[in-house]
Design an enzyme around this catalytic site. Structure first.
Site, mmCIF file in Angstrom:
data_model
loop_
_atom_site.group_PDB
_atom_site.id
_atom_site.type_symbol
_atom_site.label_atom_id
_atom_site.label_comp_id
_atom_site.label_asym_id
_atom_site.label_seq_id
_atom_site.Cartn_x
_atom_site.Cartn_y
_atom_site.Cartn_z
ATOM 1 N N GLU A 258 0.885 -1.177 0.000
ATOM 2 C CA GLU A 258 0.000 0.000 0.000
ATOM 3 C C GLU A 258 0.915 1.217 0.000
ATOM 4 O OE1 GLU A 258 -3.108 -0.436 -0.422
ATOM 5 O OE2 GLU A 258 -3.251 -2.560 0.061
ATOM 6 N N CYS A 292 -2.023 9.098 3.187
ATOM 7 C CA CYS A 292 -1.812 8.633 1.809
ATOM 8 C C CYS A 292 -2.935 9.165 0.940
ATOM 9 C CB CYS A 292 -1.750 7.119 1.773
ATOM 10 S SG CYS A 292 -3.126 6.331 2.605
HETATM 11 P P1 NAD Z 1 8.695 5.097 4.041
HETATM 12 O O1 NAD Z 1 8.501 4.326 2.780
HETATM 13 O O2 NAD Z 1 9.833 6.033 4.141
HETATM 14 O O3 NAD Z 1 8.871 4.065 5.281
HETATM 15 C C1 NAD Z 1 7.919 3.067 5.525
HETATM 16 C C2 NAD Z 1 8.556 1.938 6.316
HETATM 17 O O4 NAD Z 1 9.557 1.319 5.509
HETATM 18 C C3 NAD Z 1 9.238 2.360 7.606
HETATM 19 O O5 NAD Z 1 8.917 1.432 8.617
HETATM 20 C C4 NAD Z 1 10.709 2.257 7.257
HETATM 21 O O6 NAD Z 1 11.544 1.975 8.348
HETATM 22 C C5 NAD Z 1 10.695 1.067 6.324
HETATM 23 N N1 NAD Z 1 11.910 0.920 5.498
HETATM 24 C C6 NAD Z 1 12.849 1.849 5.218
HETATM 25 N N2 NAD Z 1 13.818 1.303 4.434
HETATM 26 C C7 NAD Z 1 13.457 0.017 4.210
HETATM 27 C C8 NAD Z 1 14.045 -1.057 3.478
HETATM 28 N N3 NAD Z 1 15.168 -0.921 2.819
HETATM 29 N N4 NAD Z 1 13.400 -2.239 3.470
HETATM 30 C C9 NAD Z 1 12.253 -2.406 4.141
HETATM 31 N N5 NAD Z 1 11.641 -1.420 4.854
HETATM 32 C C10 NAD Z 1 12.241 -0.232 4.897
HETATM 33 O O7 NAD Z 1 7.309 5.804 4.320
HETATM 34 P P2 NAD Z 1 6.984 6.887 5.427
HETATM 35 O O8 NAD Z 1 7.718 8.132 5.096
HETATM 36 O O9 NAD Z 1 7.103 6.287 6.780
HETATM 37 O O10 NAD Z 1 5.412 7.076 5.157
HETATM 38 C C11 NAD Z 1 4.897 7.960 4.210
HETATM 39 C C12 NAD Z 1 4.516 7.253 2.937
HETATM 40 O O11 NAD Z 1 3.609 6.177 3.196
HETATM 41 C C13 NAD Z 1 3.783 8.181 1.981
HETATM 42 O O12 NAD Z 1 4.255 7.971 0.684
HETATM 43 C C14 NAD Z 1 2.338 7.725 2.107
HETATM 44 O O13 NAD Z 1 1.535 8.043 0.992
HETATM 45 C C15 NAD Z 1 2.508 6.264 2.294
HETATM 46 N N6 NAD Z 1 1.297 5.672 2.885
HETATM 47 C C16 NAD Z 1 0.504 4.862 2.119
HETATM 48 C C17 NAD Z 1 -0.674 4.341 2.636
HETATM 49 C C18 NAD Z 1 -1.583 3.452 1.832
HETATM 50 O O14 NAD Z 1 -2.426 2.787 2.430
HETATM 51 N N7 NAD Z 1 -1.475 3.416 0.519
HETATM 52 C C19 NAD Z 1 -1.026 4.657 3.951
HETATM 53 C C20 NAD Z 1 -0.192 5.469 4.700
HETATM 54 C C21 NAD Z 1 0.969 5.968 4.160
#
Ligand code: NAD
Length: 484
Positions: A258, A292
């Site tokens: 997501e 999001c």
């Molecule tokens: P992000 O992608 O920076 O981080 C998300 C998670 O990924 C964190 O727990 C982070 O530690 C982890 N992560 C970082 N590097 C990784 C790696 N190499 N391998 C695996 N995991 C890793 O996102 P964010 O800044 O925390 O959140 C904001 C984003 O999330 C926005 O783009 C938003 O639109 C999206 N979002 C989407 C939804 C949805 O349902 N579509 C809901 C909420 C947020």
């Protein structure tokens, strides 16, 4: 628009532990969690080691849950009751680590209870199917039955910062409802709510083997969480770039991704402009614009654009933003100063390219004021990419064809909002928008915690979340046939 200068609620920093199958485990190396508004240290969480990850995944893979449907229902309902009883404490914790204002945090805690209520009820529903086999000339008098089973291996869940409790609960509740086992890695920016939630589940009677929470540096532990042979499914909510990285790493595992959004509100000339501007402001600024499904682009038909913008600026000016712990605030900070600086940069870039700044673009640390831009062009970075903050960029359009083309013209396809009463327009937009959801006269984020939710294109692979869909993805379907 006003900024408060009251001090944030103080709190002694907590030294948190990992939860490995319910056991609290501390490590010397830690990650600091700071309150985005004041920069104060509010806690530390351990950096899990590779050995911690392997250990937690092995426990999860090996455990077979004995819980009946009624047991799962009871645990989920009890967890919901505990959350309701600790509503204010949990809201405080969310605000502390995220900088979201108390109004937003309180709303989030309420949503978390909804997720548990739906998951508890769904745990009682047996969705097995029966197929009679004598349906064709070469059929036989037998029946095929289906059975939903939990996965053999563990589930890895990785969550973002923007809803520290609700994103986590959307992973854990369906795990419990389906008798699976999960190892959760919350965002390192907001790990405290996830740890509090794990304790609530243990208190509610969840066998601890069904839930571990690991905090740490993704560079050290993510590969194991994604690639271990003990993992059958990876469920991830977060940004597009990490999502695609995960898709490439978690090979031959079920993936539920997501990802980001760039949702438009589309305002046609017959719309109730007052209502449209109200939806636009709340869809853009709620949760500091960090949803999001926040409204990230406002597509407004030229003939009503001046009136819409006048109302939008008025509503933006009325938003009280500032100290997240001041209960009168409508908006707190964004997650950190670097994010706020990024919004400043893309807004300045848009202005330099011809957009008009009507209000906002004021920054103090991680506090970024609600901002309205008019005469934005679809190719400007502020609307081409996801601007994950309280920015309202208005793009004017003349024809419906143009609106559809602009709306579909980014890499994203999560949700959308449409303001019109014309049924011919509604049916056309529902058909032609390349998105996961269309909400007519509502914000893009409107949903029940149970309804299917998720995007297409760069916003996701089309597999949905929401309690029902998540439960489906978390199960294997076995068929068996009997002579009766
Ligand atoms: P992000 O992608 O920076 O981080 C998300 C998670 O990924 C964190 O727990 C982070 O530690 C982890 N992560 C970082 N590097 C990784 C790696 N190499 N391998 C695996 N995991 C890793 O996102 P964010 O800044 O925390 O959140 C904001 C984003 O999330 C926005 O783009 C938003 O639109 C999206 N979002 C989407 C939804 C949805 O349902 N579509 C809901 C909420 C947020």
């Amino acid at each position: 628009m006003s900024a408060s200068a009251q001090p944030s609620a103080p709190r002694a920093p907590v030294r948190e532990s990992l939860r490995i199958a319910g056991k609290k485990v501390s490590r010397d190396r830690v990650i600091e969690v700071r309150h985005p508004y004041s920069g104060e240290l509010v806690g530390t969480v351990p950096k899990a080691t590779l050995a911690d990850v392997k250990h937690a995944l092995k426990i999860a893979r090996d455990f077979r849950s004995p819980l009946t449907r009624h047991d799962r229902y009871t645990i989920l309902m009890k967890a919901g009751a505990i959350i309701a009883a600790r509503h204010d404490d949990l809201a405080h914790l969310i605000t502390l680590e995220s900088g979201l204002c108390l109004k937003d945090s309180q709303y989030e805690v309420g949503r978390a209870s909804d997720v548990l209520l739906f998951a508890a009820n769904q745990a009682l529903v047996d969705d097995s199917q029966v197929f009679s086999c004598d349906l064709t000339a070469h059929g036989r008098s037998r029946k095929v039955y289906t059975l939903k089973e939990p996965l053999l291996g563990a589930i890895t869940a990785i969550t973002p910062f923007n809803h520290p409790l609700n994103q986590v609960i959307h992973k854990v509740a369906p795990v419990v409802a389906t008798n699976n086992r999960v190892v959760l890695k919350p965002s390192e920016k907001t790990p405290l709510s996830a740890l509090a939630l794990a304790d609530i589940f243990y208190e509610a009677g969840l066998p601890p083997e069904m839930l571990s929470v690991l905090t740490g540096d993704p560079a050290e532990i993510a590969d194991e969480l994604l690639m271990s042979a003990d993992v059958d499914l990876v469920t991830f909510t977060g940004g597009v770039s990490i999502g695609k990285h995960i898709a490439a790493k978690a090979v031959y595992k079920r993936q539920v991704l997501e990802l980001g959004g760039n949702d438009p509100i589309i305002v046609l000339e017959d719309a109730d402009i007052e209502e449209a501007a109200t939806l636009a402001a709340s869809g853009s600024y709620k949760n500091s614009g960090q949803r999001c499904t926040a409204i990230k682009r406002m597509l407004v038909q030229e003939s009503v654009a001046d009136r819409f913008i006048e109302l939008l600026v008025e509503k933006t000016r009325a938003v009280k933003y500032g100290d997240p712990f001041d209960p009168t605030m409508d908006m707190g900070t964004v997650i950190d100063e670097s994010s706020a600086r990024r919004f400043e940069t893309v807004v300045n870039e848009a202005v330099a390219a011809g957009a008009r700044l009507l209000i906002g673009n004021v920054r103090r640390g991680a506090l970024y004021s609600p901002t309205v831009l008019d005469r934005v062009a679809p190719n400007m970075t502020v609307v081409r990419q996801e601007t994950f903050g309280p920015v309202s960029p208005v793009i004017r359009f003349k024809t419906v064809e143009e609106a559809i083309s602009i709306a579909n013209g980014t890499a994203y396809g999560l949700s959308s909002s449409l303001c019109t009463n014309r049924i011919d327009m509604i049916t056309r937009f529902v058909k032609e928008l390349h998105v996961g959801s269309v909400n007519v006269r509502e914000v893009p984020g409107y949903r029940l915690e149970m309804t299917p939710f998720g995007g297409i294109k760069d916003s996701g692979l089309g597999y949905k979340e929401g309690v029902l869909e998540a439960m489906k993805s978390f199960c294997n379907t076995k068929t068996y046939s009997l002579p009766w």
